[in-house]
Design a protein around this motif. Structure first.
Motif, PDB file in Angstrom:
ATOM      1  N   ILE A  56       6.261  -3.381  -7.333  1.00  0.00           N
ATOM      2  CA  ILE A  56       5.232  -3.541  -6.924  1.00  0.00           C
ATOM      3  C   ILE A  56       4.349  -4.977  -7.051  1.00  0.00           C
ATOM      4  O   ILE A  56       4.170  -5.879  -6.044  1.00  0.00           O
ATOM      5  N   VAL A  79       2.441   1.783  -3.341  1.00  0.00           N
ATOM      6  CA  VAL A  79       1.374   2.554  -4.292  1.00  0.00           C
ATOM      7  C   VAL A  79       1.018   3.879  -3.985  1.00  0.00           C
ATOM      8  O   VAL A  79       1.213   4.781  -4.874  1.00  0.00           O
ATOM      9  N   GLU A  80       1.066   4.143  -2.773  1.00  0.00           N
ATOM     10  CA  GLU A  80       0.907   5.725  -2.316  1.00  0.00           C
ATOM     11  C   GLU A  80       2.171   6.444  -2.718  1.00  0.00           C
ATOM     12  O   GLU A  80       2.092   7.845  -3.099  1.00  0.00           O
ATOM     13  N   LYS A  81       3.358   5.957  -2.801  1.00  0.00           N
ATOM     14  CA  LYS A  81       4.801   6.746  -3.118  1.00  0.00           C
ATOM     15  C   LYS A  81       4.941   6.591  -4.743  1.00  0.00           C
ATOM     16  O   LYS A  81       5.763   6.922  -5.218  1.00  0.00           O
ATOM     17  N   ASP A  82       3.937   5.928  -5.740  1.00  0.00           N
ATOM     18  CA  ASP A  82       4.200   5.665  -6.668  1.00  0.00           C
ATOM     19  C   ASP A  82       5.351   4.949  -7.519  1.00  0.00           C
ATOM     20  O   ASP A  82       6.014   5.380  -8.310  1.00  0.00           O
ATOM     21  N   VAL A  83       5.552   3.885  -6.567  1.00  0.00           N
ATOM     22  CA  VAL A  83       6.745   3.026  -6.818  1.00  0.00           C
ATOM     23  C   VAL A  83       6.563   2.293  -8.215  1.00  0.00           C
ATOM     24  O   VAL A  83       5.343   2.037  -8.509  1.00  0.00           O
ATOM     25  N   TYR A  84       7.597   2.095  -8.896  1.00  0.00           N
ATOM     26  CA  TYR A  84       7.656   1.364 -10.295  1.00  0.00           C
ATOM     27  C   TYR A  84       6.581   0.173 -10.234  1.00  0.00           C
ATOM     28  O   TYR A  84       6.819  -0.611  -9.238  1.00  0.00           O
ATOM     29  N   CYS A  85       5.795  -0.184 -11.126  1.00  0.00           N
ATOM     30  CA  CYS A  85       4.861  -1.171 -11.048  1.00  0.00           C
ATOM     31  C   CYS A  85       5.630  -2.363 -10.950  1.00  0.00           C
ATOM     32  O   CYS A  85       5.046  -3.332 -10.255  1.00  0.00           O
ATOM     33  N   ARG A 110       0.741  -1.240  -0.054  1.00  0.00           N
ATOM     34  CA  ARG A 110       0.021   0.236  -0.086  1.00  0.00           C
ATOM     35  C   ARG A 110       0.985   1.300   0.117  1.00  0.00           C
ATOM     36  O   ARG A 110       0.761   2.178  -0.566  1.00  0.00           O
TER      37      ARG A 110
END
Length: 102
Positions: free
Chosen positions: A51, A42-48, A39
């Motif tokens: 994730i 996702v909130e930190k816009d980490v590379y897909c 989570r």
């Protein structure tokens, strides 16, 4: 076996040893932490891809918990019910295994 130690009593509960319960709870706590981490990613816009790799790790960890529970279920509850002449347990087990294998 007395009623208190019976695996699958009429209330559909399964007593587990403290060691097994502790192992399962520990694994589930780890999974819970991994989910919180995802989570945050996702909130930190980490590379897909990063994730997705974490999601795969969570799925693997949950599968391990499922395998432990399934093994215990088959060796105790299922065996006990078959020995008591309850063949419906096989259909129940097959449904559960189909859900786990999706």
């Amino acid at each position: 076996m007395d009623d208190q130690n019976q695996c699958c009593s009429s209330d559909r509960s399964t007593p587990r040893t403290d060691k097994i319960k502790s192992n399962l709870v520990s694994r589930l706590n780890r999974v819970e932490g991994q989910i919180r981490g995802i989570r945050g990613m996702v909130e930190k816009d980490v590379y897909c891809d990063d994730i997705l790799n974490q999601i795969a790790a969570v799925q693997s960890a949950l599968n391990a918990v499922g395998k432990i529970l399934l093994e215990g279920h088959m060796k105790s509850c299922v065996m006990e019910r078959i020995q008591q002449g309850d063949s419906e347990v096989i259909d129940e087990l097959l449904k559960t295994m189909n859900k786990l294998m999706k």
